[in-house]
Design a protein around this motif. Structure first.
Motif: not given
Length: 441
Positions: A425-435
């Motif tokens: 499930n860590a690959f279902v969604r990703k985090s966008y970098r700051s800014g």
């Protein structure tokens, strides 16, 4: 019990969305240009596939290109020659902020920027034509589908073969029951967007006209490596592309998904290459199991192959002595077989049984002009996000499965999660970098 009810409701919604291939789109805008007006348009991307999209959209006499945004200004020369007076931006956010008169946009960038730009455009009430795969993650695809529905915007994914006569003939033939209920499908692509080599341990100078930070966008910072990412090799890289499966799966599995009215898969398993730390694998072999639909036997098994992988000799024998196309599908039904070479007329087998069979003739239409006309309030698109969003989710689940080879992943589509391998499930969604965060994603 509650989870079961939610899953059933979700499955019914997906079934209805799949039927959108033949049914009117639900997407209407409160801000359509009148039929006599010109659709004012901007492109995110100025060359390569972006330029091909611009030129295809310009087949409509009601299309006017107002602006383009490309992080590499060296790649804007041709579009300026073809469309004199077009405004050029290097930052897509600046274009959206300054161009207040737009009606529509196309997003034809590397995969990792599809969702951020598409969502930002929809937040401004713009109709969107987004290249395949619609997004890079399953979560992003779900969110764009929901946003398009809620905002009642015209949307279209860039699977232009969806509107082609041969694609529509495959769908019509399967749905007419020519080969009975389908029990198994084998689909493949000979492309090899992947890499077994590690990332080169070097740092190169960024070309003067390339904004490397903007090219990275929502992805984590890293050094520029000439020829490794930009302009074309990004498809191979985990952080920017989706490999061969994401690139071609949305094309080749599109008629499979549409003709069989598939909903979300129950499970998926990869027995091919796994990606390395930086790039997608080369030779994939993935198996899905889908719930029954009106066009299938009980459960449907769908096999995907790419790179050097191909169906077994037993499956190949079903097409006789014909050479197998580099890309295509074989549908195995209770009453026969349909062989569908990619962008070529389907063939019903065995030959003797179907020698007198006349294939349906649903005709085709222009996927791009269809979008412009829908923006003007004339007709609907055939691959709106209601259809192409769930299709993209299915393809991306296959991509995800290659990270967990030889493991069957049980999929809960309503909950957007793998139920038996939590780490997936860590690959279902990703985090966008700051800014670079985008509201709604």
């Amino acid at each position: 019990m509650a989870d079961s009810r939610v899953s059933r409701r979700f499955a019914m919604k997906q079934m209805a969305a799949a039927a959108a291939f033949c049914a009117p789109s639900a997407f209407r805008s409160h801000a359509f240009a009148a039929p006599s007006e010109t659709v004012l348009h901007a492109s995110f991307g100025a060359s390569g596939m972006a330029l091909a999209d611009i030129q295809s959209l310009s087949a409509s006499k009601h299309f006017k290109l107002v602006a383009v945004a490309d992080v590499d200004l060296a790649r804007t020369e041709q579009v300026q020659k073809l469309f004199p007076g077009v405004k050029i931006y290097q930052d897509w956010r600046e274009l959206l902020d300054k161009e207040k008169s737009l009606n529509s946009v196309n997003i034809s960038t590397p995969d990792h920027m599809h969702a951020p730009i598409t969502m930002s455009a929809m937040e401004r009430g713009l109709h969107v034509y987004t290249q395949k795969p619609l997004t890079q993650t399953i979560y992003e695809a779900r969110r764009l589908t929901e946003a398009a529905r809620d905002k009642k915007l015209v949307t279209q994914m860039g699977i232009q073969i969806h509107s082609h006569e041969v694609h529509r003939t495959v769908v019509a033939t399967i749905q007419a029951g020519a080969i009975g209920k389908v029990k198994e499908v084998h689909s493949w692509s000979g492309k090899d967007w992947g890499d077994r080599n590690p990332r080169p341990a070097r740092q190169d100078s960024v070309p003067a006209q390339l904004n490397w930070d903007a090219w990275l966008g929502v992805a984590s910072p890293r050094s520029f490596i000439e020829g490794y990412y930009h302009p074309g090799e990004w498809r191979k890289r985990l952080d920017f592309g989706t490999g061969t499966f994401g690139d071609m799966g949305c094309h080749i599995l599109d008629p499979v998904y549409a003709s069989l009215a598939l909903t979300a898969p129950k499970s998926v398993r990869s027995d091919g290459d796994a990606p390395n730390s930086d790039s997608w694998g080369l030779d994939n072999r993935v198996r899905y199991v889908f719930p029954k639909t009106p066009h299938t036997t009980d459960e449907l098994t769908l096999h995907w192959y790419n790179g050097a992988q191909r169906p077994s000799e037993e499956v190949k024998s079903l097409i006789g002595k014909r050479a197998m196309s580099d890309q295509g599908s074989i549908y195995i039904g209770s009453e026969g077989v349909l062989y569908s070479p990619y962008i070529d007329a389907p063939i019903l087998l065995p030959d003797d049984k179907f020698k007198e069979y006349k294939l349906p003739n649903p005709g085709g239409n222009d996927h791009y002009v269809q979008f412009i006309e829908a923006c003007r309030g004339n007709g609907e698109t055939s691959a709106p996000f209601a259809y192409s969003g769930p299709l993209t989710e299915t393809v991306l689940l296959g991509c995800l499965s290659t990270r967990f080879r030889k493991t069957t992943l049980e999929w809960d589509a309503a909950g957007l999660k793998v139920t038996n391998v939590p780490e997936a499930n860590a690959f279902v969604r990703k985090s966008y970098r700051s800014g670079w965060e985008v509201p709604g994603l």
